[in-house]
Design an enzyme around this catalytic site. Structure first.
Site, PDB file in Angstrom:
ATOM      1  N   CYS A 130       0.813  -1.216   0.000  1.00  0.00           N
ATOM      2  CA  CYS A 130       0.000   0.000   0.000  1.00  0.00           C
ATOM      3  C   CYS A 130       0.844   1.262   0.000  1.00  0.00           C
ATOM      4  O   CYS A 130       0.524   2.230  -0.703  1.00  0.00           O
ATOM      5  CB  CYS A 130      -0.947  -0.011   1.205  1.00  0.00           C
ATOM      6  SG  CYS A 130      -0.163  -0.419   2.773  1.00  0.00           S
ATOM      7  N   HIS A 243      -2.891   6.572   4.368  1.00  0.00           N
ATOM      8  CA  HIS A 243      -1.439   6.644   4.540  1.00  0.00           C
ATOM      9  C   HIS A 243      -0.932   7.983   4.003  1.00  0.00           C
ATOM     10  O   HIS A 243      -1.390   8.468   2.959  1.00  0.00           O
ATOM     11  CB  HIS A 243      -0.739   5.534   3.759  1.00  0.00           C
ATOM     12  CG  HIS A 243      -0.884   4.169   4.371  1.00  0.00           C
ATOM     13  ND1 HIS A 243      -1.531   3.925   5.554  1.00  0.00           N
ATOM     14  CD2 HIS A 243      -0.428   2.952   3.934  1.00  0.00           C
ATOM     15  CE1 HIS A 243      -1.480   2.614   5.823  1.00  0.00           C
ATOM     16  NE2 HIS A 243      -0.815   2.021   4.861  1.00  0.00           N
TER      17      HIS A 243
END
Length: 340
Positions: A130, A243
């Site tokens: 990710c 994130h």
């Protein structure tokens, strides 16, 4: 005529998001099946306006199915992905199992869509980590213009990257901070995550880096360019979803910050929000549920000859996992598995 699609691990965070995105993007599927472990048999999951009951992965026959989106751990993937691939179903795997296999393409469709054509090697395509996925979307258009020599990245990764257990631990510890009679010791994470940051994701390696940091190095080289030097520090922060990354880039050629901003505005999958004023940037809370990778704080780095800094934010359950997998399926369909 559409595809027959299996979502493997449909009861997990990423599996559920895969089903949501397949429906949202109106992926041309004639049939979708939700697969999970036997203990989750019959669990209901949403697919658009439809409710699916999960079927047993162990007993499932992939023969006649076109694409399988895998969102289970590496151990289970090692068992079931080869079975699906052998049955003629193309596997798009979200685990780390196949990412570093030279025969398996590692794909971010905005960056290296042509790599999907290598699926014929093993009938498997890997989805990147990710933290890597969002970064390379930003790096590629800049690399095409000025050739990147080196990247220094510090990540601020949400607890959802550690699954439901990570989300629960942050929630429970946060409540416990305000309740002096309760205590929630670390379980999923190495130290308390509530009101804290932890510079440790995955296991430590011999050189002192963590495996998460190594993944960013290896995957960036495989997806973008093996000559790019990458160094990473990966940090878990008390954010539920999204994130963030502070990225420092050194180029072969000079690249003006205004030109970089224009390049990124035109690049696929990117949304530039970069005003030099209070709130003129994107934070993880604002990116949740969005498809884009958001770029802010673009500026020259005066400490090196050809340097830029930028801030990169994305929903890790989407671009970092489920969305990228569905985009791979779309690219695969457009380039290789055309129907109708």
């Amino acid at each position: 005529m559409g595809y027959r699609v299996a979502v493997v691990g449909a009861t997990g965070n990423v599996g559920r998001e895969m089903l949501n995105i397949l429906a949202e993007r109106q992926f041309p599927a004639d049939e979708v099946v939700a697969l999970a472990s036997r203990r989750s048999l019959g669990t209901e999951v949403s697919y658009g306006d439809t409710t699916l009951k999960t079927k047993d992965l162990e007993a499932f026959d992939f023969t006649g199915w076109d694409i399988a989106l895998f969102a289970i751990g590496s151990d289970a993937t090692k068992t079931y992905a080869p079975k699906a691939a052998k049955a003629g179903c193309v596997v798009i795997d979200n685990s780390s199992l196949y990412r570093y296999d030279p025969d398996i393409p590692l794909v971010v469709p905005e960056v290296n869509p042509e790599a999907v054509e290598q699926y014929t090697n093993r009938n498997i395509i890997a989805n990147p980590n990710c933290s890597t996925a969002q970064m390379v979307v930003a790096l590629k258009p800049l690399h095409d213009r000025a050739t990147i020599k080196r990247v220094v990245v510090s990540t601020y990764q949400s607890v959802s990257g550690a699954g439901k257990e990570g989300i629960d631990e942050l929630w429970d510890q946060t409540k416990a901070v305000y309740n002096p009679t309760s205590e929630v010791p670390p379980s999923k994470f190495q130290k308390q995550i509530a009101f804290n940051v932890i510079p440790h994701i995955d296991v430590f390696m011999e050189d002192g880096s963590t495996k998460e940091e190594w993944k960013m190095v290896a995957e960036t080289k495989k997806i973008v360019d093996p000559s790019i030097k990458v160094t990473a520090t990966c940090v878990r922060v008390p954010v539920f979803v999204g994130h963030s990354e502070a990225v420092n880039i050194e180029f072969e050629e000079f690249l003006d910050e205004d030109e970089a901003r224009d390049i990124l505005r035109e690049a696929p999958g990117i949304m530039v929000i970069d005003k030099r004023e209070a709130g003129g940037y994107v934070t993880p809370v604002e990116c949740v549920g969005d498809y884009a990778t958001f770029i802010s704080r673009i500026r020259q780095d005066s400490t090196i000859e050809n340097g830029l800094n930028l801030w990169c934010v994305s929903d890790n359950l989407r671009k970092g996992a489920a969305l990228n997998a569905v985009q791979i399926a779309e690219t695969l369909g457009a380039r290789c598995l055309k129907k109708g």
